[in-house]
Scaffold this motif. Structure first.
Motif, PDB file in Angstrom:
ATOM      1  N   ILE A 493      25.705  35.289  27.944  1.00 57.67           N
ATOM      2  CA  ILE A 493      26.060  34.255  27.609  1.00 57.67           C
ATOM      3  C   ILE A 493      25.654  33.572  26.283  1.00 57.67           C
ATOM      4  O   ILE A 493      26.673  32.640  24.769  1.00 57.67           O
ATOM      5  CB  ILE A 493      26.054  32.619  28.767  1.00 57.67           C
ATOM      6  CG1 ILE A 493      26.842  33.093  29.357  1.00 57.67           C
ATOM      7  CG2 ILE A 493      25.674  31.193  27.905  1.00 57.67           C
ATOM      8  CD1 ILE A 493      25.961  32.135  30.738  1.00 57.67           C
ATOM      9  N   SER A 494      24.418  33.816  26.171  1.00 59.85           N
ATOM     10  CA  SER A 494      23.465  33.199  24.799  1.00 59.85           C
ATOM     11  C   SER A 494      23.684  34.417  23.720  1.00 59.85           C
ATOM     12  O   SER A 494      22.631  34.235  22.534  1.00 59.85           O
ATOM     13  CB  SER A 494      22.042  33.733  25.529  1.00 59.85           C
ATOM     14  OG  SER A 494      21.690  33.985  25.607  1.00 59.85           O
ATOM     15  N   SER A 495      23.865  35.600  24.056  1.00 58.91           N
ATOM     16  CA  SER A 495      24.100  36.952  22.763  1.00 58.91           C
ATOM     17  C   SER A 495      22.844  37.623  22.692  1.00 58.91           C
ATOM     18  O   SER A 495      22.756  37.695  22.048  1.00 58.91           O
ATOM     19  CB  SER A 495      24.039  36.228  21.304  1.00 58.91           C
ATOM     20  OG  SER A 495      25.924  35.665  21.588  1.00 58.91           O
ATOM     21  N   LEU A 496      21.963  37.303  23.477  1.00 62.24           N
ATOM     22  CA  LEU A 496      21.085  38.246  23.642  1.00 62.24           C
ATOM     23  C   LEU A 496      20.786  39.468  23.478  1.00 62.24           C
ATOM     24  O   LEU A 496      20.376  40.745  22.988  1.00 62.24           O
ATOM     25  CB  LEU A 496      19.852  37.540  25.122  1.00 62.24           C
ATOM     26  CG  LEU A 496      19.046  37.946  25.010  1.00 62.24           C
ATOM     27  CD1 LEU A 496      17.636  38.411  24.104  1.00 62.24           C
ATOM     28  CD2 LEU A 496      18.264  37.844  26.018  1.00 62.24           C
ATOM     29  N   ALA A 497      22.551  39.908  24.676  1.00 64.66           N
ATOM     30  CA  ALA A 497      23.028  40.928  24.275  1.00 64.66           C
ATOM     31  C   ALA A 497      23.647  41.126  23.190  1.00 64.66           C
ATOM     32  O   ALA A 497      24.170  40.100  23.003  1.00 64.66           O
ATOM     33  CB  ALA A 497      23.960  41.098  25.853  1.00 64.66           C
ATOM     34  N   THR A 498      23.704  42.273  22.662  1.00 62.91           N
ATOM     35  CA  THR A 498      24.794  43.067  21.784  1.00 62.91           C
ATOM     36  C   THR A 498      26.151  42.611  22.123  1.00 62.91           C
ATOM     37  O   THR A 498      26.574  42.726  23.243  1.00 62.91           O
ATOM     38  CB  THR A 498      24.988  44.360  21.261  1.00 62.91           C
ATOM     39  OG1 THR A 498      24.921  45.309  21.943  1.00 62.91           O
ATOM     40  CG2 THR A 498      23.383  44.693  20.741  1.00 62.91           C
ATOM     41  N   PRO A 499      26.987  42.909  21.852  1.00 67.84           N
ATOM     42  CA  PRO A 499      28.594  42.791  22.238  1.00 67.84           C
ATOM     43  C   PRO A 499      28.939  44.546  22.909  1.00 67.84           C
ATOM     44  O   PRO A 499      29.149  44.349  23.996  1.00 67.84           O
ATOM     45  CB  PRO A 499      29.240  43.178  20.645  1.00 67.84           C
ATOM     46  CG  PRO A 499      28.568  42.027  19.751  1.00 67.84           C
ATOM     47  CD  PRO A 499      27.178  42.257  19.893  1.00 67.84           C
ATOM     48  N   LYS A 500      29.088  45.174  22.196  1.00 67.01           N
ATOM     49  CA  LYS A 500      28.529  46.674  23.185  1.00 67.01           C
ATOM     50  C   LYS A 500      28.093  46.428  24.509  1.00 67.01           C
ATOM     51  O   LYS A 500      28.153  47.001  25.728  1.00 67.01           O
ATOM     52  CB  LYS A 500      28.194  48.200  22.787  1.00 67.01           C
ATOM     53  CG  LYS A 500      28.256  49.004  23.145  1.00 67.01           C
ATOM     54  CD  LYS A 500      28.192  49.680  22.736  1.00 67.01           C
ATOM     55  CE  LYS A 500      28.114  51.685  23.033  1.00 67.01           C
ATOM     56  NZ  LYS A 500      27.954  52.503  21.943  1.00 67.01           N
ATOM     57  N   GLN A 501      27.026  46.073  24.324  1.00 68.44           N
ATOM     58  CA  GLN A 501      26.311  45.181  25.661  1.00 68.44           C
ATOM     59  C   GLN A 501      26.353  44.825  27.015  1.00 68.44           C
ATOM     60  O   GLN A 501      26.989  44.672  27.552  1.00 68.44           O
ATOM     61  CB  GLN A 501      24.185  45.007  25.340  1.00 68.44           C
ATOM     62  CG  GLN A 501      23.714  46.472  25.151  1.00 68.44           C
ATOM     63  CD  GLN A 501      22.358  46.334  24.364  1.00 68.44           C
ATOM     64  OE1 GLN A 501      22.011  44.528  24.156  1.00 68.44           O
ATOM     65  NE2 GLN A 501      21.437  46.749  23.786  1.00 68.44           N
ATOM     66  N   GLU A 503      29.468  44.247  27.098  1.00 70.12           N
ATOM     67  CA  GLU A 503      31.187  44.623  27.577  1.00 70.12           C
ATOM     68  C   GLU A 503      29.953  45.486  28.641  1.00 70.12           C
ATOM     69  O   GLU A 503      30.819  46.089  29.546  1.00 70.12           O
ATOM     70  CB  GLU A 503      31.562  45.741  26.356  1.00 70.12           C
ATOM     71  CG  GLU A 503      32.334  44.435  25.558  1.00 70.12           C
ATOM     72  CD  GLU A 503      33.646  43.446  26.053  1.00 70.12           C
ATOM     73  OE1 GLU A 503      34.033  44.302  27.056  1.00 70.12           O
ATOM     74  OE2 GLU A 503      33.808  43.025  25.250  1.00 70.12           O
ATOM     75  N   GLY A 504      29.364  46.270  28.141  1.00 69.50           N
ATOM     76  CA  GLY A 504      29.135  47.238  29.132  1.00 69.50           C
ATOM     77  C   GLY A 504      27.900  46.672  31.148  1.00 69.50           C
ATOM     78  O   GLY A 504      28.283  47.371  31.614  1.00 69.50           O
ATOM     79  N   ILE A 505      27.765  45.549  30.264  1.00 69.00           N
ATOM     80  CA  ILE A 505      27.298  44.677  31.861  1.00 69.00           C
ATOM     81  C   ILE A 505      28.583  44.284  32.643  1.00 69.00           C
ATOM     82  O   ILE A 505      28.768  44.728  33.779  1.00 69.00           O
ATOM     83  CB  ILE A 505      26.790  43.280  31.093  1.00 69.00           C
ATOM     84  CG1 ILE A 505      24.980  44.118  30.731  1.00 69.00           C
ATOM     85  CG2 ILE A 505      26.635  42.442  32.729  1.00 69.00           C
ATOM     86  CD1 ILE A 505      24.507  42.424  30.002  1.00 69.00           C
ATOM     87  N   LEU A 506      29.575  43.759  31.693  1.00 69.79           N
ATOM     88  CA  LEU A 506      30.988  43.961  32.928  1.00 69.79           C
ATOM     89  C   LEU A 506      31.748  44.787  33.332  1.00 69.79           C
ATOM     90  O   LEU A 506      32.407  44.631  34.695  1.00 69.79           O
ATOM     91  CB  LEU A 506      31.691  42.313  31.611  1.00 69.79           C
ATOM     92  CG  LEU A 506      31.231  41.004  31.852  1.00 69.79           C
ATOM     93  CD1 LEU A 506      32.250  40.860  31.075  1.00 69.79           C
ATOM     94  CD2 LEU A 506      30.814  40.214  32.401  1.00 69.79           C
ATOM     95  N   ASP A 507      31.457  45.863  32.078  1.00 75.24           N
ATOM     96  CA  ASP A 507      32.275  46.655  32.626  1.00 75.24           C
ATOM     97  C   ASP A 507      30.923  47.748  33.913  1.00 75.24           C
ATOM     98  O   ASP A 507      32.303  47.961  35.554  1.00 75.24           O
ATOM     99  CB  ASP A 507      31.875  48.053  31.685  1.00 75.24           C
ATOM    100  CG  ASP A 507      32.863  47.753  30.277  1.00 75.24           C
ATOM    101  OD1 ASP A 507      33.589  47.146  31.039  1.00 75.24           O
ATOM    102  OD2 ASP A 507      32.489  48.292  29.608  1.00 75.24           O
TER     103      ASP A 507
END
Length: 669
Positions: A493-501, A503-507
């Motif tokens: 939500i906060s973009s602490l994760a990169t876009p790729k990360q 996506e990886g969490i939801l994957d």
């Protein structure tokens, strides 16, 4: 802060106090314009007329203390338009980049004594014609709402109607105005402290009301929790000091005289009644009183590193402004002062070498011993989000440039630290498996001296080939590989994760759907602590038994945060699937707080029923899916300026090396 700085701070606050008093308190014509009874007057009110012993004039009709409170919390007349750029901007403007002077102790606007105060008048509603609505009119209104829903192509389900009815029944009023919702209304058990308004628990309720267009209750809540003044509290002969921001509060009534008048007051709870006497980091906050102003403060306990902030309060304040367009609330002097004092202390230099916050066990949503002492992901993600919210809301001027610079420095360092060291996927676990230990020098690969034997057996077969997640905790010689839902969702939500990360969490969630969602979304953490590990880590906690409560239980209130993350990443179908699962059970199960067993099949053995944040989380999820454009303004996008501005890269010393450049290929993907 040294003595000189403290004196300067106190001098700067005095005019601020006068402006705040001028903003919210009435004048007495018989006292040469003197303000009537300052803070106690603001916090207490009586129903009906009341005479003050010091002044011969009674308050005007319906102008009791309750009216003063209403005037203070009434929405601004000229609320910002929906097109206000602040509703879509999530990045800092030019001139606020990282680097520069760290001294931001003087956080107040210079020349406050000559600044015209912000005056927010109440908006009087016209009296209803013909008295109260008849039952026939109420039925007609309900039918009209149903026809409107049909016209929109959607009709509320019976579960939604029941949820709205329960949520509105949970609303708490103070002096005739709504100020929050009860934690739970379970008629079958003793209420204990569930009949109070919890700061953290109210957030999903607030979001549901905001998305429904009901702004008053959220505005009232924000201002009352800001201005709550603590009473003297003592726990076992120890007084923690005057001014703690409560974890919860309750509206109490005291009879006044024999004429049936009742006086209401807010009774805060600072943890002295809680099990284990815990004070949650994410919802509680330390307060101090400086020259009459009640402000937020951080309590730093050396050795423990317990840092208490109003993280949820700041996040909710931004959400209120984004949805309502009422940015005047954020710009009020008392609100600006509260935000700056939080940041002035939580961003101060300390003994820790990491940009993360050091937290004791049981000081977040998991408020019992669960082995999360250290730097738990949940608090870091909420801290990062609160910093980004504060950067948007702080009014930029000469008095705030240093605190904005400090925010950027911390955001940059925190994002790099979490993205680089907390991330775990198949590739990273393979690297840890081959780590060499006892490495010295600045070029060490195993910077935290992690032993490969710490990789748990369950992770070897559980980690998928595609996707990954942020681990639960990291400190020297220790990695907690458990999956904690709240921290990972807020990282998205906060973009602490990169876009790729992200996506990886939801994957990973989709790949491990049966483990993390199962029969009821969403697991608070996975896996559960069992056997000897459970006995040692939790102290044989009878409530946190394996796959129950905080130890692998399923919490429906996490649904709205999962929905928000899915909408941001363009995967609303995953949220719809989870909501459909919850809707099939929640109403029939009477809206429990949590579910037990590895797949969430059973209602929690000690779960409260009719839990308000379960109800509100379900409603907020539904409304977010219906209004994805509003969901988008509640999230944050990637800020490339933060990535370019790693604070350590600005250091002139050749001994300090920044590993950001070496990790760019990982960070920017």
């Amino acid at each position: 802060m040294n003595a000189t700085g403290s004196m300067g701070l106190a001098v700067a606050v005095r005019p601020c106090c006068r402006l705040i008093a001028a903003q919210i308190l009435p004048r007495c014509p018989h006292r040469h314009g003197r303000r009537i009874a300052a803070l106690p007057f603001f916090l207490r009110c009586s129903r009906g007329r009341r005479h003050f012993s010091r002044c011969p004039c009674p308050l005007p009709p319906r102008r009791s203390a309750a009216a003063c409170v209403c005037a203070a919390v009434a929405p601004a007349r000229d609320g910002a338009a929906v097109s206000d750029p602040r509703r879509i901007s999530t990045s800092v403007g030019p001139g606020h980049g990282p680097g520069g002077d760290k001294d931001f102790g003087r956080i107040f606007v210079q020349g406050l004594a000559v600044v015209k105060p912000l005056v927010i008048d109440s908006v009087e509603q016209p009296p209803a014609v013909g008295g109260e609505k008849t039952k026939m009119e109420a039925v007609e209104e309900e039918e009209e709402e149903d026809r409107s829903e049909v016209a929109k192509g959607r009709l509320q389900s019976e579960s939604e109607k029941e949820a709205w009815r329960l949520l509105k029944n949970a609303v708490v009023t103070y002096c005739g105005s709504p100020v929050g919702t009860l934690a739970a209304i379970d008629p079958a058990v003793e209420p204990l402290n569930y009949d109070q308004v919890f700061i953290r628990d109210f957030v999903p309720s607030a979001l549901a009301f905001l998305l429904k267009g009901e702004m008053e209750i959220v505005r009232n809540f924000l201002l009352h929790t800001l201005h709550l003044q603590s009473w003297e509290k003592t726990v076992d002969c120890y007084s923690p000091g005057q001014g703690l921001m409560p974890a919860s509060f309750k509206v109490r009534s005291v009879p006044q005289g024999s004429n049936g008048e009742v006086e209401e007051f807010l009774d805060p709870d600072f943890g002295e009644s809680a099990i284990g006497r815990v004070a949650p980091v994410d919802s509680g906050g330390r307060l101090i009183k400086i020259s009459g102003v009640v402000c937020f403060l951080i309590e730093v306990v050396l050795g423990m590193g317990l840092i208490v902030t109003g993280l949820w309060w700041i996040i909710l304040l931004r959400a209120y402004g984004k949805i309502s367009g009422d940015y005047a609330l954020q710009e009020r002097i008392d609100v600006q002062t509260g935000i700056k004092l939080i940041l002035n202390l939580c961003l101060s230099d300390g003994f820790d070498m990491f940009p993360t916050l050091l937290v004791t066990d049981g000081s977040c949503m998991i408020d019992r011993r669960m082995g999360i002492h250290g730097h738990p992901l949940e608090i870091q993600a909420l801290f990062y989000c609160a910093l980004r919210c504060s950067r948007e809301m702080i009014v930029a001027n000469d008095g705030s440039k240093n605190v904005l610079r400090a925010i950027n420095n911390r955001l940059s360092a925190l994002s790099f630290h979490i993205r680089e060291y907390y991330w775990a996927d198949m590739k990273k676990v393979n690297e840890i498996y081959r780590y060499k230990t006892e490495e010295y020098s600045q070029d060490a690969i195993n910077k935290f001296n992690i032993y490969p034997e710490q990789i748990p057996g369950w992770l070897v077969d559980w980690i998928p080939e595609k996707g990954g997640y942020f681990i639960g905790n990291l400190q020297p010689a220790h990695m907690d590989f458990r999956f904690f839902s709240l921290g990972n969702l807020w990282a998205i939500i906060s973009s602490l994760a990169t876009p790729k990360q992200a996506e990886g969490i939801l994957d990973l969630i989709e790949d491990k759907w049966d483990d993390l969602v199962g029969n009821m979304p969403l697991k608070i953490c996975y896996p559960a602590l069992e056997n000897e590990e459970w006995r040692i880590t939790t102290g044989s906690d009878p409530k946190n038994t394996p796959w129950s409560y905080h130890n692998g239980g399923s919490w429906p209130t996490l649904l709205w945060q999962f929905t928000l993350a899915c909408i941001k990443m363009g995967r609303p179908e995953s949220a719809r699937k989870a909501i459909a699962i919850a809707e099939n059970h929640l109403s029939n199960d009477r809206w429990p707080e949590y579910y037990d067993t590895p797949t969430g099949r059973f209602i929690g053995k000690q779960s409260r029923l009719y839990q308000t944040w379960t109800i509100a989380g379900f409603l907020a999820s539904k409304l977010l899916l219906e209004n994805p454009e509003l969901a988008s303004i509640l999230t944050f996008e990637e800020d490339l300026e933060l990535l370019e501005g790693c604070a350590c890269s600005l250091a002139k010393s050749p001994r300090i090396k920044c590993s950001r450049r070496a990790a760019k290929s990982h960070i920017y993907v």
